[in-house]
Design a protein around this motif. Structure first.
Motif, PDB file in Angstrom:
ATOM      1  N   UNK A 260      36.256  47.521  47.714  1.00 32.56           N
ATOM      2  CA  UNK A 260      37.397  47.059  48.516  1.00 32.56           C
ATOM      3  C   UNK A 260      38.302  46.074  47.792  1.00 32.56           C
ATOM      4  N   UNK A 261      37.779  45.440  46.726  1.00 30.41           N
ATOM      5  CA  UNK A 261      38.583  44.481  45.984  1.00 30.41           C
ATOM      6  C   UNK A 261      39.471  45.137  44.928  1.00 30.41           C
ATOM      7  N   UNK A 262      39.298  46.441  44.717  1.00 32.62           N
ATOM      8  CA  UNK A 262      40.016  47.102  43.632  1.00 32.62           C
ATOM      9  C   UNK A 262      41.525  47.055  43.822  1.00 32.62           C
ATOM     10  N   UNK A 263      42.001  47.268  45.054  1.00 31.26           N
ATOM     11  CA  UNK A 263      43.456  47.253  45.271  1.00 31.26           C
ATOM     12  C   UNK A 263      44.027  45.861  45.010  1.00 31.26           C
ATOM     13  N   UNK A 264      43.284  44.824  45.398  1.00 31.94           N
ATOM     14  CA  UNK A 264      43.723  43.456  45.119  1.00 31.94           C
ATOM     15  C   UNK A 264      43.709  43.182  43.620  1.00 31.94           C
ATOM     16  N   UNK A 265      42.679  43.666  42.946  1.00 29.30           N
ATOM     17  CA  UNK A 265      42.603  43.487  41.495  1.00 29.30           C
ATOM     18  C   UNK A 265      43.743  44.209  40.793  1.00 29.30           C
ATOM     19  N   UNK A 266      44.086  45.410  41.293  1.00 25.72           N
ATOM     20  CA  UNK A 266      45.180  46.174  40.694  1.00 25.72           C
ATOM     21  C   UNK A 266      46.496  45.430  40.794  1.00 25.72           C
ATOM     22  N   UNK A 267      46.666  44.678  41.879  1.00 25.19           N
ATOM     23  CA  UNK A 267      47.912  43.945  42.079  1.00 25.19           C
ATOM     24  C   UNK A 267      47.923  42.629  41.316  1.00 25.19           C
ATOM     25  N   UNK A 268      46.815  41.900  41.378  1.00 25.34           N
ATOM     26  CA  UNK A 268      46.797  40.548  40.820  1.00 25.34           C
ATOM     27  C   UNK A 268      46.330  40.486  39.377  1.00 25.34           C
ATOM     28  N   UNK A 269      45.458  41.414  38.957  1.00 26.63           N
ATOM     29  CA  UNK A 269      44.902  41.351  37.605  1.00 26.63           C
ATOM     30  C   UNK A 269      45.574  42.305  36.640  1.00 26.63           C
ATOM     31  N   UNK A 270      46.041  43.445  37.125  1.00 23.40           N
ATOM     32  CA  UNK A 270      46.722  44.390  36.234  1.00 23.40           C
ATOM     33  C   UNK A 270      48.184  44.571  36.609  1.00 23.40           C
ATOM     34  N   UNK A 271      48.673  43.763  37.537  1.00 18.34           N
ATOM     35  CA  UNK A 271      50.073  43.865  37.941  1.00 18.34           C
ATOM     36  C   UNK A 271      51.021  43.178  36.986  1.00 18.34           C
ATOM     37  N   UNK A 272      50.456  42.511  35.967  1.00 19.32           N
ATOM     38  CA  UNK A 272      51.257  41.894  34.913  1.00 19.32           C
ATOM     39  C   UNK A 272      50.701  42.356  33.561  1.00 19.32           C
ATOM     40  N   UNK A 273      51.529  42.430  32.547  1.00 15.77           N
ATOM     41  CA  UNK A 273      51.005  42.782  31.231  1.00 15.77           C
ATOM     42  C   UNK A 273      49.988  41.750  30.766  1.00 15.77           C
TER      43      UNK A 273
END
Length: 417
Positions: A260-273
């Motif tokens: 369930x944390x994957x979508x949050x990680x995609x936004x906050x951890x991989x949403x920037x270079x």
């Protein structure tokens, strides 16, 4: 949400979008900070029915949240550029120490200046964003110019001025503390502009605009500007450790499913270079693709607002695609006499610089096989409000022969807003 038929009428009015909003159903409209919309009806205290004209001049209508709209653009020019924060960071030694100790960067500038010796003598030089003054000092030491104007907006200029005097070049180098857009020069035109303006994904911080403005304001028609050309490259790559550090850890945490944390990680951890990433040459899955080429004598600010490029990579090595890496190259050429070309590259094959490479990490890796093609588009968009900031929109899919193997995926990366 209120039904549109029950709305109250309101006069058409133009509002500015103050922050991004992603539509959550087909009746809503996705907007970015800096967009402007025409309010057609004030539906409720929370939602208005608006019209937005997209970049293709197509009118779109839908609901927009009132708390994302403002009658006035909420920033003045200083806020848009975040100059106080930006120049404050360059008024401290940390960044300058990093740049000075970057041997490939600093020694390449020194070598390029030495290659220009016959031409530099008795010329007037403008160093844009001179920082500690190292490039101006190289010019004075090697080139015997008539004058060097070292323009620096941050407080580091105070120490730069003392350093120039300490080394005996105060008769040649004049340190001017101020924004290049606001100053005037005793010599109204200069023969040569030199600057080190490159940032993350080449353009981030948009110091390049100050260099372009200086060129248009001060450079003689037959003058030179260094670097003279710049190129930005993209390459598909494996990056297992970076992916595991950002996304992989959420799949299994001490035996628990944390997906369930994957979508949050995609936004906050991989949403920037991931900047300052070190990419090994054997992690590259294809040859690089040139997504941007600049000639510093002719490029305009308007050309940097929205850059779109389609790419087509031939996969040279089978492996897991975790993302795309970018790097840049700048050239020191256009001299009016024969010389050995000088180039500064931040590629994985070159000596490491403080820039290293930038990694655009995917939410989900893809297995690529040799001979397949990776096709898509990359878009670099300058933020409409925060003018030093940049967004990257990456679309990609895998092809084999003429068959698309997966539905195209789109991901947005923010630098930094």
């Amino acid at each position: 949400m209120a039904d549109k038929d029950s709305t109250q009428d309101t006069a058409s009015d133009v509002y500015c979008v103050t922050s991004d909003y992603t539509a959550r159903d087909p009746t809503q409209i996705s907007l970015e900070a800096g967009d402007t919309v025409t309010v057609l009806e004030a539906v409720s205290d929370e939602w208005w029915w608006v019209e937005f004209i997209d970049k293709n001049d197509k009118p779109l209508v839908g609901y927009a949240p009132v708390n994302h709209l403002s009658k006035e653009i909420p920033l003045d020019e200083e806020d848009k550029w975040e100059n106080s924060e930006y120049f404050s960071s360059y008024g401290q030694l940390k960044l300058h120490s990093e740049m000075l100790t970057d041997v490939p960067r600093t020694s390449t500038y020194s070598l390029a200046i030495q290659s220009a010796l016959p031409w530099l003598q008795d010329k007037v030089v403008l160093d844009v964003g001179s920082g500690t003054g190292i490039l101006s000092l190289f010019c004075a030491r090697y080139g015997k110019p008539k004058k060097v104007y070292a323009v620096e907006a941050s407080d580091i200029a105070v120490y730069s001025r003392e350093t120039v005097s300490k080394n005996g070049y105060e008769d040649v180098i004049e340190v001017i503390q101020g924004n290049i857009n606001d100053i005037s020069l005793p010599h109204h035109q200069v023969d040569w502009i030199i600057s080190e303006w490159m940032g993350t994904l080449l353009l981030f911080e948009f110091m390049i605009e100050s260099v372009i403005n200086a060129r248009d304001k001060f450079l003689k028609p037959d003058g030179m500007i260094w670097p003279s050309e710049a190129e930005l490259f993209l390459i598909p790559c494996s990056a297992l450790s970076a992916y595991n550090g950002s996304m992989g850890i959420w799949k299994d945490v001490y035996g628990f499913d944390f997906s369930p944390y994957l979508s949050l990680a995609a936004d906050t951890l991989t949403g920037k270079p991931i900047y300052n990433h070190t990419l090994s040459p054997d992690e590259c899955l294809s040859e690089p693709f040139t997504i941007l080429q600049l000639n510093m004598k002719t490029v305009t600010v308007s050309q940097l607002e929205d850059i779109r490029t389609a790419y087509d990579f031939l996969v040279k090595r089978s492996g897991m695609l975790h993302g795309f890496a970018s790097y840049f190259t700048v050239h020191f050429s256009h001299l009016p006499h024969p010389h050995t070309p000088v180039t500064l590259s931040t590629s994985p094959q070159s000596k490491p610089t403080h820039w290293k490479q930038d990694l655009l990490l995917l939410d989900s890796p893809l297995q690529l096989e040799e001979g397949q093609r990776l096709k898509g588009t990359i878009k670099l968009t300058r933020h409409k409000l925060w003018r030093r900031h940049l967004r990257v929109t990456l679309t990609y899919s895998v092809w084999e022969d003429d068959t698309e193997l997966n539905e195209a995926v789109t991901k947005i990366y923010r630098l930094w807003r």
